[in-house]
Motif scaffolding. Structure first.
Motif, PDB file in Angstrom:
ATOM      1  N   UNK A 250      32.383  56.776 -15.838  1.00  0.00           N
ATOM      2  CA  UNK A 250      33.587  56.211 -15.251  1.00  0.00           C
ATOM      3  C   UNK A 250      33.895  56.789 -13.873  1.00  0.00           C
ATOM      4  N   UNK A 251      33.316  57.965 -13.566  1.00  0.00           N
ATOM      5  CA  UNK A 251      33.541  58.546 -12.243  1.00  0.00           C
ATOM      6  C   UNK A 251      32.582  57.974 -11.212  1.00  0.00           C
ATOM      7  N   UNK A 252      31.556  57.269 -11.675  1.00  0.00           N
ATOM      8  CA  UNK A 252      30.603  56.661 -10.754  1.00  0.00           C
ATOM      9  C   UNK A 252      31.085  55.311 -10.253  1.00  0.00           C
ATOM     10  N   UNK A 253      30.145  54.494  -9.772  1.00  0.00           N
ATOM     11  CA  UNK A 253      30.521  53.202  -9.183  1.00  0.00           C
ATOM     12  C   UNK A 253      30.230  52.022 -10.112  1.00  0.00           C
TER      13      UNK A 253
ATOM     14  N   UNK B  73      37.685  51.651  -8.929  1.00  0.00           N
ATOM     15  CA  UNK B  73      36.830  52.563  -8.177  1.00  0.00           C
ATOM     16  C   UNK B  73      37.574  53.384  -7.144  1.00  0.00           C
ATOM     17  N   UNK B  74      38.867  53.085  -6.946  1.00  0.00           N
ATOM     18  CA  UNK B  74      39.665  53.811  -5.943  1.00  0.00           C
ATOM     19  C   UNK B  74      40.320  55.048  -6.546  1.00  0.00           C
TER      20      UNK B  74
ATOM     21  N   UNK C  61      46.416  66.903 -12.064  1.00  0.00           N
ATOM     22  CA  UNK C  61      45.568  67.099 -10.887  1.00  0.00           C
ATOM     23  C   UNK C  61      44.307  66.246 -11.007  1.00  0.00           C
ATOM     24  N   UNK C  62      43.720  66.232 -12.196  1.00  0.00           N
ATOM     25  CA  UNK C  62      42.498  65.450 -12.410  1.00  0.00           C
ATOM     26  C   UNK C  62      42.731  63.973 -12.127  1.00  0.00           C
ATOM     27  N   UNK C  63      43.814  63.433 -12.678  1.00  0.00           N
ATOM     28  CA  UNK C  63      44.133  62.019 -12.478  1.00  0.00           C
ATOM     29  C   UNK C  63      44.336  61.707 -11.001  1.00  0.00           C
TER      30      UNK C  63
ATOM     31  N   UNK D  11      40.361  61.866  -9.193  1.00  0.00           N
ATOM     32  CA  UNK D  11      39.177  61.129  -9.643  1.00  0.00           C
ATOM     33  C   UNK D  11      39.416  59.623  -9.495  1.00  0.00           C
ATOM     34  N   UNK D  12      38.344  58.804  -9.525  1.00  0.00           N
ATOM     35  CA  UNK D  12      38.529  57.352  -9.501  1.00  0.00           C
ATOM     36  C   UNK D  12      39.391  56.886 -10.672  1.00  0.00           C
ATOM     37  N   UNK D  13      40.064  55.773 -10.505  1.00  0.00           N
ATOM     38  CA  UNK D  13      41.005  55.294 -11.518  1.00  0.00           C
ATOM     39  C   UNK D  13      40.315  55.072 -12.868  1.00  0.00           C
ATOM     40  N   UNK D  14      39.068  54.587 -12.861  1.00  0.00           N
ATOM     41  CA  UNK D  14      38.343  54.374 -14.114  1.00  0.00           C
ATOM     42  C   UNK D  14      38.209  55.699 -14.870  1.00  0.00           C
ATOM     43  N   UNK D  15      37.851  56.771 -14.154  1.00  0.00           N
ATOM     44  CA  UNK D  15      37.731  58.086 -14.780  1.00  0.00           C
ATOM     45  C   UNK D  15      39.105  58.595 -15.202  1.00  0.00           C
ATOM     46  N   UNK D  16      40.144  58.279 -14.414  1.00  0.00           N
ATOM     47  CA  UNK D  16      41.497  58.703 -14.769  1.00  0.00           C
ATOM     48  C   UNK D  16      41.930  58.064 -16.089  1.00  0.00           C
TER      49      UNK D  16
END
Length: 246
Positions: free
Chosen positions: A114-117, A130-131, A202-204, A207-212
């Motif tokens: 989820x942190x990738x593209x 992805x933002x 902090x993490x949210x 990181x990209x929104x998908x990873x968040x």
């Protein structure tokens, strides 16, 4: 690892297709949340094993502390006595640790996915998956369409973190780290550990929104799961808290 990530991505895409009639343009975001919950459900038996192991280690911790004090000047005798205690109580020295380690690869794999593209091109309402928060701030500010999505996420994380903070403090009160024996740094750890619940904010933010979305879902699951698996009777927690007051 690449093959597993491709498999996970394919599963998320399939879930998004199934959720399309219900969630329309936010189907991929909903699929991330659902997929994360399904993986956490699949590894729940490992979480239960880890909780049982931790409770077993906590149960014999006072005896271990007494043995360390008794055989402080005889390392060989201490080692033998500890092994005998583990055998007598039928507790593995690694109880609670191995199940947690076995879960780590799945969680890391999902984070990298989820942190990738791979989720680029999809959005949660006005916020592209992805933002990052910085992108939302540069396109409309904190109260812009994308910024409002992050404000909701931050609110959810704050509520979950507050719940985790209270549970961790209650658990530490019922099962203090020092267990009646002086433990270097126990006081500092007891004060800092509950505050770590808020690190997710902090993490949210970075990181990209998908990873968040993955982090928020997984963190919420962890907090609820730990509260259930490590629940402490109110009478025990109140008694422990009273006993630890100066």
């Amino acid at each position: 690892m690449s093959a597993l990530m491709s498999l996970f991505a394919a599963l998320v895409e399939r879930l998004a297709e199934l959720l399309q009639p219900l969630f329309a343009t936010t189907a991929t975001a909903a699929a991330i949340v659902l997929f994360t919950a399904l993986v956490r459900l699949a590894v729940h038996p490992l979480s239960r094993a880890a909780a049982r192991g931790q409770k077993a280690r906590t149960r014999i911790a006072p005896q271990l502390a007494a043995l360390r004090k008794k055989h402080a000047k005889n390392p060989e005798r201490l080692k033998k006595a500890v092994l005998e205690l583990h055998a007598k109580e039928k507790v593995s020295p690694f109880a609670g640790i191995m199940p947690s380690l076995l879960q780590a690869p799945a969680f890391l794999l999902m984070y990298h996915l989820f942190a990738g593209d791979r989720m680029a091109g999809h959005a949660l309402l006005a916020a592209p998956l992805g933002d990052r928060w910085a992108d939302a701030l540069s396109h409309g500010g904190p109260f812009g369409p994308a910024g409002q999505v992050y404000l909701v996420l931050f609110a959810i994380v704050t509520v979950v973190a507050a719940f985790g903070y209270r549970h961790t403090r209650r658990q530490l009160a019922a099962q203090p780290l020092d267990l009646g024996q002086p433990t270097p740094g126990a006081g500092a750890i007891t004060r800092i550990m509950p505050l770590l619940s808020f690190a997710t904010l902090v993490t949210v933010a970075v990181v990209p929104l998908a990873a968040a979305l993955y982090v928020v879902t997984s963190t919420a699951w962890t907090v609820v799961e730990r509260a259930f698996l490590h629940r402490v009777p109110k009478e025990e927690a109140s008694g422990a808290a009273f006993a630890t007051r100066p």
